[in-house]
Design a protein around this motif. Structure first.
Motif, PDB file in Angstrom:
ATOM      1  N   SER A 177      20.859 -23.540   8.361  1.00  0.00           N
ATOM      2  CA  SER A 177      22.072 -23.150   9.072  1.00  0.00           C
ATOM      3  C   SER A 177      23.171 -22.771   8.084  1.00  0.00           C
ATOM      4  CB  SER A 177      22.557 -24.284   9.970  1.00  0.00           C
ATOM      5  OG  SER A 177      21.582 -24.618  10.916  1.00  0.00           O
ATOM      6  N   ILE A 178      23.255 -23.495   6.983  1.00  0.00           N
ATOM      7  CA  ILE A 178      24.227 -23.154   5.930  1.00  0.00           C
ATOM      8  C   ILE A 178      23.885 -21.789   5.342  1.00  0.00           C
ATOM      9  CG2 ILE A 178      25.078 -23.806   3.640  1.00  0.00           C
ATOM     10  CD1 ILE A 178      24.728 -26.732   4.523  1.00  0.00           C
ATOM     11  N   ARG A 179      22.595 -21.510   5.191  1.00  0.00           N
ATOM     12  CA  ARG A 179      22.174 -20.194   4.682  1.00  0.00           C
ATOM     13  C   ARG A 179      22.603 -19.094   5.644  1.00  0.00           C
ATOM     14  NH1 ARG A 179      16.586 -17.218   4.947  1.00  0.00           N
ATOM     15  NH2 ARG A 179      16.963 -15.626   3.388  1.00  0.00           N
ATOM     16  N   ALA A 180      22.400 -19.321   6.941  1.00  0.00           N
ATOM     17  CA  ALA A 180      22.812 -18.326   7.932  1.00  0.00           C
ATOM     18  C   ALA A 180      24.325 -18.133   7.904  1.00  0.00           C
ATOM     19  CB  ALA A 180      22.348 -18.757   9.323  1.00  0.00           C
ATOM     20  N   ALA A 181      25.060 -19.225   7.709  1.00  0.00           N
ATOM     21  CA  ALA A 181      26.521 -19.118   7.608  1.00  0.00           C
ATOM     22  C   ALA A 181      26.916 -18.294   6.382  1.00  0.00           C
ATOM     23  CB  ALA A 181      27.146 -20.502   7.560  1.00  0.00           C
ATOM     24  N   CYS A 182      26.210 -18.466   5.273  1.00  0.00           N
ATOM     25  CA  CYS A 182      26.498 -17.661   4.070  1.00  0.00           C
ATOM     26  C   CYS A 182      26.271 -16.180   4.355  1.00  0.00           C
ATOM     27  CB  CYS A 182      25.608 -18.106   2.907  1.00  0.00           C
ATOM     28  SG  CYS A 182      26.094 -19.645   2.140  1.00  0.00           S
ATOM     29  N   LEU A 183      25.219 -15.860   5.083  1.00  0.00           N
ATOM     30  CA  LEU A 183      24.930 -14.471   5.423  1.00  0.00           C
ATOM     31  C   LEU A 183      26.036 -13.888   6.304  1.00  0.00           C
ATOM     32  CD1 LEU A 183      22.928 -12.079   5.437  1.00  0.00           C
ATOM     33  CD2 LEU A 183      21.943 -13.090   7.492  1.00  0.00           C
ATOM     34  N   ILE A 184      26.460 -14.646   7.305  1.00  0.00           N
ATOM     35  CA  ILE A 184      27.508 -14.160   8.214  1.00  0.00           C
ATOM     36  C   ILE A 184      28.835 -14.021   7.482  1.00  0.00           C
ATOM     37  CG2 ILE A 184      28.868 -14.795  10.260  1.00  0.00           C
ATOM     38  CD1 ILE A 184      26.239 -16.076  11.340  1.00  0.00           C
ATOM     39  N   VAL A 185      29.187 -15.001   6.668  1.00  0.00           N
ATOM     40  CA  VAL A 185      30.448 -14.937   5.913  1.00  0.00           C
ATOM     41  C   VAL A 185      30.418 -13.753   4.944  1.00  0.00           C
ATOM     42  CG1 VAL A 185      31.809 -16.125   4.139  1.00  0.00           C
ATOM     43  CG2 VAL A 185      31.043 -17.352   6.161  1.00  0.00           C
ATOM     44  N   LEU A 245      28.684 -15.344  -4.658  1.00  0.00           N
ATOM     45  CA  LEU A 245      28.533 -16.743  -4.258  1.00  0.00           C
ATOM     46  C   LEU A 245      27.720 -16.871  -2.970  1.00  0.00           C
ATOM     47  CD1 LEU A 245      32.040 -18.266  -5.054  1.00  0.00           C
ATOM     48  CD2 LEU A 245      29.893 -18.620  -6.262  1.00  0.00           C
ATOM     49  N   CYS A 246      28.003 -16.001  -1.996  1.00  0.00           N
ATOM     50  CA  CYS A 246      27.221 -16.024  -0.758  1.00  0.00           C
ATOM     51  C   CYS A 246      25.770 -15.621  -1.039  1.00  0.00           C
ATOM     52  CB  CYS A 246      27.834 -15.073   0.273  1.00  0.00           C
ATOM     53  SG  CYS A 246      29.385 -15.670   0.949  1.00  0.00           S
ATOM     54  N   GLY A 247      25.563 -14.663  -1.927  1.00  0.00           N
ATOM     55  CA  GLY A 247      24.204 -14.242  -2.277  1.00  0.00           C
ATOM     56  C   GLY A 247      23.421 -15.359  -2.959  1.00  0.00           C
ATOM     57  N   ILE A 248      24.080 -16.064  -3.867  1.00  0.00           N
ATOM     58  CA  ILE A 248      23.420 -17.192  -4.534  1.00  0.00           C
ATOM     59  C   ILE A 248      23.081 -18.272  -3.509  1.00  0.00           C
ATOM     60  CG2 ILE A 248      23.811 -19.100  -6.148  1.00  0.00           C
ATOM     61  CD1 ILE A 248      25.350 -17.090  -7.903  1.00  0.00           C
ATOM     62  N   GLY A 249      23.993 -18.516  -2.585  1.00  0.00           N
ATOM     63  CA  GLY A 249      23.723 -19.496  -1.528  1.00  0.00           C
ATOM     64  C   GLY A 249      22.538 -19.085  -0.674  1.00  0.00           C
ATOM     65  N   MET A 250      22.425 -17.790  -0.373  1.00  0.00           N
ATOM     66  CA  MET A 250      21.315 -17.325   0.458  1.00  0.00           C
ATOM     67  C   MET A 250      19.981 -17.359  -0.292  1.00  0.00           C
ATOM     68  SD  MET A 250      22.884 -14.237   2.752  1.00  0.00           S
ATOM     69  CE  MET A 250      23.454 -13.279   1.375  1.00  0.00           C
ATOM     70  N   VAL A 251      20.018 -17.318  -1.606  1.00  0.00           N
ATOM     71  CA  VAL A 251      18.773 -17.349  -2.375  1.00  0.00           C
ATOM     72  C   VAL A 251      18.370 -18.783  -2.732  1.00  0.00           C
ATOM     73  CG1 VAL A 251      17.750 -16.696  -4.593  1.00  0.00           C
ATOM     74  CG2 VAL A 251      19.086 -15.034  -3.299  1.00  0.00           C
ATOM     75  N   LEU A 252      19.321 -19.621  -3.158  1.00  0.00           N
ATOM     76  CA  LEU A 252      18.989 -20.972  -3.611  1.00  0.00           C
ATOM     77  C   LEU A 252      18.765 -21.968  -2.474  1.00  0.00           C
ATOM     78  CD1 LEU A 252      21.308 -21.520  -6.704  1.00  0.00           C
ATOM     79  CD2 LEU A 252      18.877 -21.013  -6.640  1.00  0.00           C
ATOM     80  N   ILE A 253      19.504 -21.839  -1.397  1.00  0.00           N
ATOM     81  CA  ILE A 253      19.394 -22.824  -0.318  1.00  0.00           C
ATOM     82  C   ILE A 253      17.998 -22.852   0.309  1.00  0.00           C
ATOM     83  CG2 ILE A 253      20.240 -23.404   1.993  1.00  0.00           C
ATOM     84  CD1 ILE A 253      23.039 -22.854   0.967  1.00  0.00           C
TER      85      ILE A 253
END
Length: 118
Positions: free
Chosen positions: A34-42, A60-68
């Motif tokens: 869900s945090i990954r989806a939030a990073c994508l939307i943000v 930062l959002c891209g790193i979150g979508m890859v690492l999470i």
């Protein structure tokens, strides 16, 4: 045959059931995805509104979508450590004294006789 001392299992030392472990891992996985989806939307919202410091927020959002997702899979497949590897259980078993039986306690105490007739 040598008889080993009986050591009762305390409820606080019992490990969690497999169903409880699976449920907690599933919840953690869903939360992280869900945090990954939030990073994508943000990231999409920031890119569409041309937010200030876009050069900082999008990576930062891209790193979150890859690492999470990577971390979510690792943590979902993780299990608690085996009992033999837990230092607390090793030291507790060495220091614990075997429990005394009730028969031995009864023999050591003075017996009190209550007679129904005066």
């Amino acid at each position: 045959m040598k008889r080993q001392a009986y050591q009762p299992i305390l409820i606080t030392d019992a490990s969690r059931s497999q169903d409880d472990q699976l449920t907690s891992r599933q919840r953690r996985y869903v939360l992280m995805m869900s945090i990954r989806a939030a990073c994508l939307i943000v990231g999409a919202v920031l890119a569409s509104v041309q937010a200030p410091l876009l050069w900082l927020w999008l990576p930062l959002c891209g790193i979150g979508m890859v690492l999470i997702p990577w971390l979510a899979v690792l943590l979902a497949n993780d299990r608690p450590p085996k009992e033999q590897h837990r230092l607390r259980n090793r030291t507790a078993r060495r220091e614990a004294t075997p429990p005394r039986s009730l028969a031995a306690d009864a023999e050591d105490r003075p017996h009190r006789v209550i007679d129904a007739e005066p």
